[in-house]
Design a protein around this motif. Sequence first.
Motif, PDB file in Angstrom:
ATOM      1  N   ARG A 189      39.504  21.856  75.633  1.00 13.24           N
ATOM      2  CA  ARG A 189      38.534  20.865  75.167  1.00 13.24           C
ATOM      3  C   ARG A 189      37.118  21.375  75.390  1.00 13.24           C
ATOM      4  O   ARG A 189      36.817  21.940  76.425  1.00 13.24           O
ATOM      5  N   THR A 212      32.696  19.527  71.442  1.00 10.36           N
ATOM      6  CA  THR A 212      32.816  19.222  70.025  1.00 10.36           C
ATOM      7  C   THR A 212      34.200  19.421  69.433  1.00 10.36           C
ATOM      8  O   THR A 212      34.392  19.175  68.251  1.00 10.36           O
ATOM      9  N   SER A 213      35.168  19.883  70.239  1.00 17.52           N
ATOM     10  CA  SER A 213      36.483  20.123  69.650  1.00 17.52           C
ATOM     11  C   SER A 213      37.597  20.037  70.686  1.00 17.52           C
ATOM     12  O   SER A 213      37.350  20.092  71.889  1.00 17.52           O
ATOM     13  N   HIS A 256      41.553  21.789  71.059  1.00 10.46           N
ATOM     14  CA  HIS A 256      42.573  22.695  70.537  1.00 10.46           C
ATOM     15  C   HIS A 256      43.825  22.460  71.346  1.00 10.46           C
ATOM     16  O   HIS A 256      43.803  22.550  72.573  1.00 10.46           O
ATOM     17  N   ARG A 300      35.623  11.675  66.775  1.00  6.62           N
ATOM     18  CA  ARG A 300      34.342  11.793  67.486  1.00  6.62           C
ATOM     19  C   ARG A 300      34.296  10.844  68.687  1.00  6.62           C
ATOM     20  O   ARG A 300      33.823  11.199  69.758  1.00  6.62           O
TER      21      ARG A 300
END
Length: 54
Positions: A5, A8-9, A11, A37
Amino acid sequence: MKSYRTETSIHMVGQAWQIRIMLKQWMKETEPRAPLRAILGREAALRRTDAGSR
């Protein structure tokens, strides 16, 4: 399963069933129709809280 983490993202690396379980868990913790978001913002806030308590 591994998850990475950033601000902004997210995975996730693992089997599809593992990722589905994780997403369902997040949906229970937030509003089901919440945008990604909002989930990312919540996760980032939790990490800041955890880091501040150390």
